[in-house]
Design an enzyme around this catalytic site. Structure first.
Site, PDB file in Angstrom:
ATOM      1  N   PRO A 180     126.261  -8.611 -10.934  1.00  0.00           N
ATOM      2  CA  PRO A 180     127.639  -9.128 -10.900  1.00  0.00           C
ATOM      3  C   PRO A 180     128.139  -9.447  -9.490  1.00  0.00           C
ATOM      4  O   PRO A 180     128.901 -10.386  -9.299  1.00  0.00           O
ATOM      5  CB  PRO A 180     128.444  -7.987 -11.544  1.00  0.00           C
ATOM      6  N   GLY A 221     124.310 -12.790  -5.999  1.00  0.00           N
ATOM      7  CA  GLY A 221     123.718 -14.019  -6.511  1.00  0.00           C
ATOM      8  C   GLY A 221     122.480 -14.369  -5.714  1.00  0.00           C
ATOM      9  O   GLY A 221     121.428 -13.762  -5.875  1.00  0.00           O
ATOM     10  N   ILE A 236     121.046 -13.227 -17.249  1.00  0.00           N
ATOM     11  CA  ILE A 236     119.634 -12.983 -17.543  1.00  0.00           C
ATOM     12  C   ILE A 236     119.189 -13.844 -18.719  1.00  0.00           C
ATOM     13  O   ILE A 236     119.591 -13.612 -19.861  1.00  0.00           O
ATOM     14  CB  ILE A 236     119.365 -11.485 -17.839  1.00  0.00           C
ATOM     15  N   SER A 237     118.345 -14.824 -18.439  1.00  0.00           N
ATOM     16  CA  SER A 237     117.831 -15.717 -19.477  1.00  0.00           C
ATOM     17  C   SER A 237     116.842 -14.962 -20.355  1.00  0.00           C
ATOM     18  O   SER A 237     115.933 -14.292 -19.846  1.00  0.00           O
ATOM     19  CB  SER A 237     117.124 -16.920 -18.848  1.00  0.00           C
ATOM     20  N   GLU A 292     108.846 -21.274  -8.801  1.00  0.00           N
ATOM     21  CA  GLU A 292     110.108 -21.370  -9.536  1.00  0.00           C
ATOM     22  C   GLU A 292     110.831 -22.669  -9.187  1.00  0.00           C
ATOM     23  O   GLU A 292     111.324 -23.378 -10.080  1.00  0.00           O
ATOM     24  CB  GLU A 292     111.000 -20.177  -9.200  1.00  0.00           C
ATOM     25  N   ARG A 293     110.876 -23.001  -7.909  1.00  0.00           N
ATOM     26  CA  ARG A 293     111.601 -24.200  -7.497  1.00  0.00           C
ATOM     27  C   ARG A 293     110.872 -25.473  -7.915  1.00  0.00           C
ATOM     28  O   ARG A 293     111.517 -26.467  -8.259  1.00  0.00           O
ATOM     29  CB  ARG A 293     111.861 -24.133  -5.992  1.00  0.00           C
ATOM     30  N   GLN A 299     124.984 -57.755 -16.025  1.00  0.00           N
ATOM     31  CA  GLN A 299     124.348 -57.484 -14.744  1.00  0.00           C
ATOM     32  C   GLN A 299     124.538 -56.035 -14.309  1.00  0.00           C
ATOM     33  O   GLN A 299     123.608 -55.412 -13.760  1.00  0.00           O
ATOM     34  CB  GLN A 299     124.891 -58.428 -13.671  1.00  0.00           C
ATOM     35  N   HIS A 352     126.659 -45.288 -21.846  1.00  0.00           N
ATOM     36  CA  HIS A 352     126.842 -45.008 -23.272  1.00  0.00           C
ATOM     37  C   HIS A 352     128.311 -45.122 -23.687  1.00  0.00           C
ATOM     38  O   HIS A 352     128.609 -45.083 -24.884  1.00  0.00           O
ATOM     39  CB  HIS A 352     126.351 -43.594 -23.613  1.00  0.00           C
ATOM     40  N   GLY A 359     131.993 -44.112 -24.650  1.00  0.00           N
ATOM     41  CA  GLY A 359     132.532 -42.933 -25.328  1.00  0.00           C
ATOM     42  C   GLY A 359     131.486 -42.126 -26.059  1.00  0.00           C
ATOM     43  O   GLY A 359     131.599 -40.895 -26.171  1.00  0.00           O
TER      44      GLY A 359
END
Length: 385
Positions: free
Chosen positions: A129, A132, A160-161, A248-249, A285, A344, A346
């Site tokens: 908490p 980071g 936490i994934s 990871e990156r 265009q 796209h 709306g």
């Protein structure tokens, strides 16, 4: 441009993944988003297909793959279909690397067969908490018992994934008092069985995107962790985390590249069929110029990540190079997908359309694994600044 990084074997893998997604993911994905994660059986199916154990050595029931380019193929097919694999991607492309690199032979024999089969799902718990990107500020503690047989773990983690479905969580914790002269010292990694008394899953955190990926808080209240579950050596966690940051990156850069590729393809298809003021949207265009620029950017992203993959497979991907790939690909993916959503109109804001999900899902790529600002600091340091 023709890609040389991917072989025929990679493309055969692509075909099998594409078929699997069409049959077993697309029909149920909306339900998974509402539930917050795929059903447990989905991970077992990934295990049966060999996807979860791609990089697990063959002696432990895995595929023994040595090329990380399979990760690019996997992410490209997931993005192209507009779906997700829950916690399977961090499980196999990121967290597994800690076990293959730092686990003892006994630990590998104990954990890797289940990791490959989908019986043992992995999560990693670093963020707290109040902590980071500054991992040296971790305050979760693990005290070694007097007889040296176990640690007693106390603390809390957040963001936490896969935390709610994991069977084994790699917890970064402080096993020695904080040294003000060396804040990175004294951190260790403990592999925590989630059935252990005192382990608990807290709030499920509601996110802007990635709705089929659970994200939770975890708490540890006098959790007893056998000393045999210490990953590597005590006090070397920061070194281990730094070792795996390049992978990871690179993984995040691959995700961003895959999302941008998918966005351009989807948008070309959309504008070719959409009529505005009596003309196809593709005939204007602005549409042509916008998609042409996006296509050129995506080509640069693919070229950069393919080169990074080659370096990584050769063991030569430097941390600075990984930071450059993550910074460029995540920032550019955000810009490309935003432009594609704009075309796209709306409908781009309606979650029924894949472009809307890509837009929401890719935003976090500039945050996790080290923010864009952290990447810039790393790159600037390499310049002597």
């Amino acid at each position: 441009m023709k890609r040389h990084t991917l072989t025929d074997t990679h493309e055969e893998f692509r075909a099998s993944v594409r078929d699997f997604i069409k049959r077993e993911v697309v029909p149920d994905f909306h339900e998974w988003e509402q539930q917050g994660h795929p059903p447990r059986d989905f991970y077992r199916r990934l295990g049966e297909l060999g996807i979860l154990g791609l990089w697990v050595p063959e002696e432990y029931g895995g595929g023994g793959a040595t090329s990380y380019a399979y990760a690019a193929v996997l992410m490209e097919e997931i993005a192209a279909a507009g779906v997700g694999f829950g916690c399977a991607i961090p499980h196999s492309t990121l967290i597994l690397a800690y076990l293959t690199a730092f686990a003892s032979p006994e630990q590998k024999a104990r954990w890797l067969p289940g990791v490959a089969s989908g019986e043992t799902l992995l999560a990693i718990a670093m963020t707290e908490p109040g902590t980071g990107s500054d991992l040296a500020n971790i305050s979760t503690t693990a005290r070694l018992a007097g007889d040296g047989s176990h640690y007693v773990l106390n603390g809390a983690k957040t963001f936490i994934s896969g935390g709610s479905v994991a069977d084994l969580v790699l917890v970064v914790c402080r096993t020695a008092p904080r040294d003000p002269d060396n804040r990175r010292a004294g951190l260790s990694i403990l592999a925590v069985d989630t059935t252990t008394p005192g382990f608990s899953v807290g709030r499920r955190l509601e996110k802007i995107g990635l709705h089929a990926n659970d994200l939770v808080e975890l708490a540890f209240d006098d959790v007893v962790v056998p000393v045999d579950n210490l990953l590597g050596d005590e006090g070397r966690a920061f070194e281990y985390l730094s070792h795996n940051l390049a992978q990871e990156r690179l993984s995040i850069a691959l995700t961003a590249s895959a999302a941008a590729q998918a966005a351009v393809r989807q948008t070309v298809e959309y504008v070719s069929g959409r009529t505005v003021f009596g003309k196809h949207l593709s005939s204007f265009q602005n549409t042509k110029f916008s998609l042409a620029a996006s296509a050129a950017t995506v080509e640069a992203m693919v070229t950069m990540t393919d080169r990074a993959l080659e370096l990584f497979d050769a063991g030569d991907l430097a941390p600075t190079d990984a930071a450059k790939a993550k910074l460029f690909c995540t920032e550019q993916a955000g810009a490309v997908i935003d432009q594609c959503l704009q075309l796209h109109g709306g409908y781009g804001y309606i979650t029924e359309y894949p472009i809307a999900r890509l837009y929401a899902d890719i935003r976090v790529a500039r945050i996790y694994g080290g923010t864009s600002e952290v990447m810039k600091l790393i790159i600037a340091k390499s310049l002597g600044l």
